[in-house]
Scaffold this active site. Structure first.
Site, PDB file in Angstrom:
ATOM      1  N   ASN A  74     -12.964  23.910 -40.103  1.00 29.73           N
ATOM      2  CA  ASN A  74     -14.135  24.294 -40.876  1.00 29.73           C
ATOM      3  C   ASN A  74     -13.879  25.543 -41.712  1.00 29.73           C
ATOM      4  O   ASN A  74     -13.639  25.457 -42.914  1.00 29.73           O
ATOM      5  CB  ASN A  74     -15.325  24.481 -39.926  1.00 29.73           C
ATOM      6  CG  ASN A  74     -16.645  24.573 -40.678  1.00 29.73           C
ATOM      7  OD1 ASN A  74     -16.683  24.794 -41.875  1.00 29.73           O
ATOM      8  ND2 ASN A  74     -17.743  24.403 -39.965  1.00 29.73           N
ATOM      9  N   ASP A  75     -13.876  26.707 -41.053  1.00 29.54           N
ATOM     10  CA  ASP A  75     -13.763  27.959 -41.807  1.00 29.54           C
ATOM     11  C   ASP A  75     -12.470  28.044 -42.627  1.00 29.54           C
ATOM     12  O   ASP A  75     -12.454  28.628 -43.705  1.00 29.54           O
ATOM     13  CB  ASP A  75     -13.842  29.150 -40.854  1.00 29.54           C
ATOM     14  CG  ASP A  75     -15.195  29.199 -40.153  1.00 29.54           C
ATOM     15  OD1 ASP A  75     -16.185  28.779 -40.774  1.00 29.54           O
ATOM     16  OD2 ASP A  75     -15.250  29.653 -39.004  1.00 29.54           O
ATOM     17  N   VAL A  76     -11.387  27.422 -42.123  1.00 29.09           N
ATOM     18  CA  VAL A  76     -10.090  27.544 -42.805  1.00 29.09           C
ATOM     19  C   VAL A  76     -10.010  26.702 -44.074  1.00 29.09           C
ATOM     20  O   VAL A  76      -9.004  26.738 -44.783  1.00 29.09           O
ATOM     21  CB  VAL A  76      -8.911  27.183 -41.873  1.00 29.09           C
ATOM     22  CG1 VAL A  76      -8.857  28.132 -40.696  1.00 29.09           C
ATOM     23  CG2 VAL A  76      -8.990  25.746 -41.413  1.00 29.09           C
TER      24      VAL A  76
END
Lengths: 480, 90
Positions: free
Chosen positions: A406-408
């Site tokens: 997700n965040d990456v």
């Protein structure tokens, strides 16, 4: 003469450690490298057992056999998803070993009839090296076991902090320094030292170190654990080196220095990958397991819509692509989807599609973790690419498939200064012609922020359990 | 003491040079393998436990021998287990 043989053996084992580590520079030679390092250890241990005049060789062998049994059992039993907590536990064992050796050395100073195994004088330098060995060893021990608890979810992964925590940390550090000075003042010939300040000082340092280790790790959130595990790895090396200074033993100093350097390099790589300073990570409070973390970024996603897709559409898209990049995150491992993903990749390769895997440095829960999980699922390592190697390729990629990450892959990290992850290097999934995100629901990731990628016009969401979704896609691909 | 410090600094530099070239793919086995190397404290434990001839030193050292051996044997074995999974495309 005997001492010369031992010193040469230690030199040989040091050289074997260095060349063993050097062979870890390529997956093709890595296994041999690890074996070489293991032989190096055997050389050091055997030389110590047979050429030092041990008074209690039987007990020593019993200790080695017990430890080897437990170690072998743990190494055989562990699941690859559980590697981070195993490494944390092993770090902890290394740390407490340093504390115990320093303790035994104090016992030698206090025993008037003890054999002559080292320096005869308790100097200020002796006091400092013993203090460091106990302090670093104890921090490594308790810190590692708190990290073990967090990683294995025996204790909450959420950051824990309380009022006055930093003051307590500073007080404990000052207490350790004071205790070291107290020990250092008592320098004298061995048989004449006053044991009380030495013993009591050591106990103060041990307690302070134990508390400092706990305080070091509890404020750190689940997402930051890779940094902490790497840092504790470094500490375990420094603890061994400190013990080497106590015993004046080059084998310990060299090996400890190698491991200390290794851990620091990994810690730095992890920090760079998250665009955070080490200090910022250690102050903590960022990224828990729960969804209660930071509020959204600067761009409001309210009212924006996502495109939802189905397994058969994804199958068609993938089958007719020239190039597909899979972007796995820890969510993939949680869903146990890695074998299914490899199967899908194999089907696509059969159809002439070029398949690569893009691995973000913090994709797993420890450095390189995702690579191990994929290797376990029989993904060949030459299909795995690091972020810097593959980022330029997304522009020429037809489909990028994000599984449990997700965040990456959040483009906000590139341009949204208000986002908590601004500046973090990401995989440029949004540059691919089409991106597909497999996700259970719209719940945000570790950092607790919304992901812009999901709202892109060329992005499609495939909702559901990652393993089931990929299996469905694979079935469709087979039928095409 | 100064001699020890020289050895420590040189070994750190060699370590940094060798390890900074290890690819990200192998960072987990690097950690578990280097972790096993840090179990070298075992050598120190054998010396203090086996040679001092004092009961306290012996028992503290004995426990240190056990935990350090867990670190060494477990670390090398699990690293081997990981590395045998890394295969090229056949």
């Amino acid at each position: 003469m005997k001492q010369n043989i031992i010193d040469i053996a230690y030199l040989v084992s040091g050289i074997m450690f260095i060349y063993g580590l050097k062979r870890l520079q390529s997956p093709a030679t890595a296994r041999k490298g690890n074996q070489l390092a293991a032989v190096g250890m055997l050389v050091a241990v055997v030389a110590t057992l047979f050429f030092k005049e041990l008074l209690t060789p039987v007990q020593m062998l019993i200790g080695v056999v017990i430890g080897a049994g437990i170690g072998a059992y743990l190494a055989k039993k562990v699941e690859m998803t559980g590697m981070p907590e195993l490494v944390a536990a092993f770090n902890g064992f290394g740390g407490i070993a340093s504390v115990l050796v320093a303790g035994a050395e104090i016992a030698r100073f206090m025993a008037h009839n003890a054999a002559d195994t080292g320096g005869n004088e308790f100097t200020a330098i002796t006091a400092i090296t013993i203090s460091l060995s106990i302090l670093i060893g104890m921090i490594t021990f308790t810190g590692s076991f708190v990290a073990f608890g967090k990683l294995s979810e025996r204790i909450s992964g959420n950051p824990i902090s309380f009022f006055g925590m930093r003051v307590i940390t500073v007080v404990l550090m000052l207490a350790s320094i004071a205790a070291t000075i107290w020990m250092a003042i008592e320098n004298n010939a061995l048989t004449e030292i006053n044991a009380d300040p030495v013993l009591n000082g050591a106990i103060v340092i041990a307690i302070a170190g134990a508390l400092l280790g706990i305080l070091l790790v509890i404020p750190i959130g689940g997402a930051d654990m890779p940094v902490v595990v790497a840092l504790l790895n470094s500490y375990s090396g420094l603890a061994a080196a400190a013990t080497g200074f106590v015993l004046n033993n080059n084998a310990l100093i060299i090996s400890g220095a190698l491991v200390g350097a290794s851990g620091l390099i990994l810690t730095n790589i992890m920090c760079v990958a998250m665009n955070r300073s080490l200090l910022n990570v250690l102050i903590g409070g960022f990224g828990g397991d729960g969804g209660d973390a930071a509020s959204g970024g600067g761009v409001s996603t309210a009212g924006m819509t996502v495109n939802s897709t189905s397994a058969d559409d994804v199958a068609i898209l993938l089958s007719y692509a020239n190039k597909v990049i899979f972007v796995p995150g820890y969510g993939m491992a949680v869903a146990q989807a890695q074998h299914t993903v490899r199967e899908l990749a194999e089907e696509l390769i059969k159809k002439g599609v070029e398949v690569k895997y893009a691995i973000h440095p913090v994709a797993g829960r420890m450095p390189g973790h995702m690579n191990v999980l994929l290797a376990e699922a029989n993904v060949p390592y030459d299909q795995l690419f690091e972020m810097d190697e593959i980022n330029a390729e997304f522009e020429t990629t037809d489909v990028a498939v994000v599984i449990g990450a997700n965040d990456v892959v959040n483009p906000a990290a590139r341009h949204d200064k208000a986002s908590p992850i601004y500046g973090m290097p990401i995989l440029n999934v949004d540059k691919a012609a089409t991106s597909i995100v497999l996700k259970r629901s719209m719940r945000p990731g570790y950092a607790g922020i919304d992901n812009e990628l999901f709202y892109n016009s060329n992005n499609q969401m495939l909702f559901g359990d990652a393993k089931a979704s990929i299996a469905a896609v694979t079935n469709e691909v087979k039928q095409l | 003491m100064l001699e020890s410090l020289i050895v420590f600094i040189l070994a750190s530099i060699i370590g940094a040079e060798v390890i900074s070239k290890v690819p990200a793919t192998l960072h987990t086995p690097l950690m578990s393998g280097s972790n096993a190397i840090s179990g070298i404290t075992l050598v120190g434990a054998l010396i203090v436990a086996g040679m001092v001839g004092d009961a306290w030193a012996m028992w503290l050292g004995f426990v240190a021998v056990i935990v350090a051996t867990i670190n060494v044997v477990g670390g090398f074995l699990v690293t081997d287990r990981i590395l045998q999974m890394f295969k090229k495309k056949d």
